[in-house]
Design an enzyme around this catalytic site. Structure first.
Site, PDB file in Angstrom:
ATOM      1  N   LYS A 161       0.211  -1.324   0.124  1.00  0.00           N
ATOM      2  CA  LYS A 161      -0.419  -0.302   0.046  1.00  0.00           C
ATOM      3  C   LYS A 161       0.759   1.084  -0.188  1.00  0.00           C
ATOM      4  O   LYS A 161       1.367   1.566   0.969  1.00  0.00           O
ATOM      5  CB  LYS A 161      -0.836   0.185   1.641  1.00  0.00           C
ATOM      6  CG  LYS A 161      -1.740   1.057   1.378  1.00  0.00           C
ATOM      7  CD  LYS A 161      -2.078   1.847   1.705  1.00  0.00           C
ATOM      8  CE  LYS A 161      -1.381   3.399   2.835  1.00  0.00           C
ATOM      9  NZ  LYS A 161      -2.163   4.248   1.567  1.00  0.00           N
ATOM     10  N   GLU A 215      10.213   2.669  10.113  1.00  0.00           N
ATOM     11  CA  GLU A 215      11.113   3.422  10.159  1.00  0.00           C
ATOM     12  C   GLU A 215       9.959   4.660  10.542  1.00  0.00           C
ATOM     13  O   GLU A 215       9.841   5.205   9.470  1.00  0.00           O
ATOM     14  CB  GLU A 215      11.401   3.527   8.586  1.00  0.00           C
ATOM     15  CG  GLU A 215      12.716   2.330   8.722  1.00  0.00           C
ATOM     16  CD  GLU A 215      13.767   2.088   9.595  1.00  0.00           C
ATOM     17  OE1 GLU A 215      13.758   3.415  10.297  1.00  0.00           O
ATOM     18  OE2 GLU A 215      14.277   0.975   9.733  1.00  0.00           O
ATOM     19  N   CYS A 270      13.098  11.995   6.204  1.00  0.00           N
ATOM     20  CA  CYS A 270      12.861  12.156   7.309  1.00  0.00           C
ATOM     21  C   CYS A 270      14.418  12.129   7.945  1.00  0.00           C
ATOM     22  O   CYS A 270      14.189  12.682   8.914  1.00  0.00           O
ATOM     23  CB  CYS A 270      12.951  10.496   7.658  1.00  0.00           C
ATOM     24  SG  CYS A 270      13.913   9.229   6.272  1.00  0.00           S
ATOM     25  N   GLU A 297       8.849  17.278  14.857  1.00  0.00           N
ATOM     26  CA  GLU A 297       9.435  17.334  13.385  1.00  0.00           C
ATOM     27  C   GLU A 297       8.037  17.908  12.218  1.00  0.00           C
ATOM     28  O   GLU A 297       7.234  18.181  12.929  1.00  0.00           O
ATOM     29  CB  GLU A 297       9.187  15.850  12.713  1.00  0.00           C
ATOM     30  CG  GLU A 297       9.524  15.584  12.054  1.00  0.00           C
ATOM     31  CD  GLU A 297       9.511  13.889  10.845  1.00  0.00           C
ATOM     32  OE1 GLU A 297       8.847  13.891  11.838  1.00  0.00           O
ATOM     33  OE2 GLU A 297      10.324  13.522  10.283  1.00  0.00           O
TER      34      GLU A 297
END
Ligand code: NDP
Length: 496
Positions: free
Chosen positions: A174, A249, A283, A384
């Protein structure tokens, strides 16, 4: 405008509901890249059934033969690199030099997997008994659920899917709803290279529908997920119900530390690339710059002057340095963080606004933004942001710098610029992160090296290199007794 479909059990099919969603170019939102099936649980059920049934055959294909298919995948990706890079730029906005790099990562991962097909080493060990042989071999796990983000639409799926296939697992994939076209192109290439039906399945649709249905499915044996930390936590909790193996992750709040003895021009190139490459949406992006007080003012002047020269625009233009951000909600979230930073008393020295110049009005552009005078306890230093926003923090020493680097719930990437080998090694020892660069930016992972983070960036697994093969295989321990009699292990024979 192309109408895309799911690929399930060897057939291109619509969602059972018949619903679709659109994918638009973030540099020009009037351009629709394609429509995609808005799938649900029933579509996932069918894909998992196909993957289960294909597993019985795929696991028996010799590993070097699987490796040959992946080598062909690498060849096809190479042949189509430019076409794929352009599709990816239209779909998610980053500049062509970066989307070419994204495809290259997939090529490297394919060739690495092909090479690994002649290794995939197990181990032998001496037995504690005579006439007995002991070894541990790697066996496939089963059906792998793969859920991926939009910022590396080719590289990240290949980091997961290629090792899974090489190991003999079958896949239900997906991709992010913002990058379904690149993902579909990858599946087409896998098929052209010879992956049999049912072994790779792609189901498009929303995260909480399709993604969660994969995670919760009792016949999915493992899940490899890359995305945000909040979603990673939901996935971890949901996967615990069926005790499936999960690789996570997740987010980052990466920092570059520049010491007083550093090569400042080199450090400047590093932070510009780390903070504003991929419009800050990696990231591993540099979102904090930690400067020694002795070079703070000089470096800030250099940084602001160079950042002002960055050219925003459509990533398809070779003149563009910084493309759009991915979508409107993300641009709003970035702007909210800028307001939070101003409210916290940080010094907004550059940017901080939606970019609206020539050629920018129809896209999700945001000005490269720099905050000075950031303190480690501020939200903009801790959370973040995932956009072109850099917060700069002043420190007095290496020890303080490393403490600031570590003062976050995340632990993905980090960088130190120094000419002093002693400082470099002390930083390598003390920084709590999965990756530390010395005299290089926080971005720049290589496909053959372990990739991942500590703390809330992940759950201890690593992608890339040799380490990812631990995730996609089970260890099976095998004993062969050739004594012809019962031999009892774990008996304390010395004291009998
Ligand atoms: P999200 O976590 O929002 O989404 C990632 C994927 O998960 C998408 O496919 C998404 O689907 C799906 N998803 C969303 N909600 C759920 C759910 N409830 N259950 C199952 N699946 C779900 O992240 P982004 O796509 O926005 O990517 C950015 C994030 O990814 C950042 O935090 C970044 O740091 C992290 N990232 C981490 C990397 C690493 O290696 N550590 C590498 C790259 C990115 P949909 O698109 O349909 O919403």
């Amino acid at each position: 405008m192309k109408k895309y479909q799911n690929f399930i059990g060897g057939k291109w099919v619509d969602a059972k509901s018949g619903d679709v969603f659109e994918n638009r170019n973030p540099a020009n939102w009037s351009e629709v890249v394609g429509t995609f099936p808005k799938s649900g649980r029933e579509d996932v059920d069918e894909a998992v059934r196909a993957a289960c049934s294909a597993f019985d055959r795929w696991r028996l294909v010799p590993v070097p033969q699987r490796g040959d298919i992946l080598r062909r995948v690498g060849d096809l990706l190479s042949a189509r690199k430019e076409e794929l890079a352009r599709l990816m730029t239209r779909e998610m906005g980053k500049v062509l030099i970066e989307t070419r790099g994204d495809v290259q990562e997939g090529i490297d991962t394919a060739y690495y997997a092909a090479g690994e097909s002649r290794r995939l080493f197990g181990r032998t060990a001496p037995s504690e008994l005579p006439k007995k042989f002991a070894m541990a071999i790697r066996v496939p796990v089963g059906v792998a659920g793969v859920v991926t983000p939009w910022n590396f639409p080719m590289a990240i799926p290949t980091w997961k899917i290629f090792p899974a296939l090489l190991c003999g697992d079958t896949v239900v994939f997906k991709p992010a709803s913002d990058t379904p076209a690149t993902a579909t192109a990858l599946v087409e290439i896998l098929l052209e290279a010879g992956i049999p039906e049912g072994v790779i399945n792609i189901v498009h649709g929303g995260g909480s529908d399709v993604g969660m249905a994969i995670v919760e499915h009792p016949d999915v044996d493992l899940v490899s997920f890359t995305g945000s930390t909040p979603v990673g936590k939901k996935i971890s909790a949901a996967a615990a119900v069926t005790l499936k193996r999960v690789a996570l992750e997740l987010g980052g709040k990466n920092a570059q530390l520049v010491m007083e003895d550093a090569d400042l021009d080199l450090a400047l190139d590093g932070v510009l690339w780390g903070a504003f490459g991929t419009t800050g949406q990696r990231c591993t992006a540099t979102s904090r710059l930690v400067l020694h007080e002795k070079i703070y003012d000089t470096f800030m002047n250099m940084l602001v002057a160079r950042t002002k020269k960055l050219r925003l625009g459509d990533g398809l233009s070779e003149d563009t340095d910084v493309g759009p951000v991915i979508n409107e909600p993300q641009r709003k979230a970035i702007h909210q963080y800028v307001e939070i930073g101003v409210g916290e008393g940080a010094d907004l020295v550059l940017g901080g606004k939606i970019a609206t110049g020539d050629g920018l009005k129809n896209g999700w552009f945001y000005q490269p933004t720099i905050f000075g005078g950031v303190r480690p306890e501020m939200r903009i230093a801790k959370e973040e942001i995932f956009g072109p926003v850099l917060g700069v923090i002043k420190v007095k020493s290496l020890q303080e710098g490393v403490a600031v680097l570590n003062d976050t719930i995340y632990g993905l990437s980090s960088a130190i610029y120094t000419r002093d080998i002693n400082k470099a090694f002390e930083a390598i020892r003390d920084i709590k992160a999965g990756i530390t660069y010395v005299n290089a930016p926080t971005i720049g992972a290589e496909a053959h090296m372990p990739f991942g983070g500590v703390k809330q960036t992940g759950n201890g697994h690593r992608e890339g290199g040799w380490t990812v093969y631990d995730f996609f295989t089970e260890w099976k321990t095998v004993y062969v007794d050739y004594s012809g009699r019962i031999q009892k292990a774990q008996i304390d024979t010395y004291h009998q």
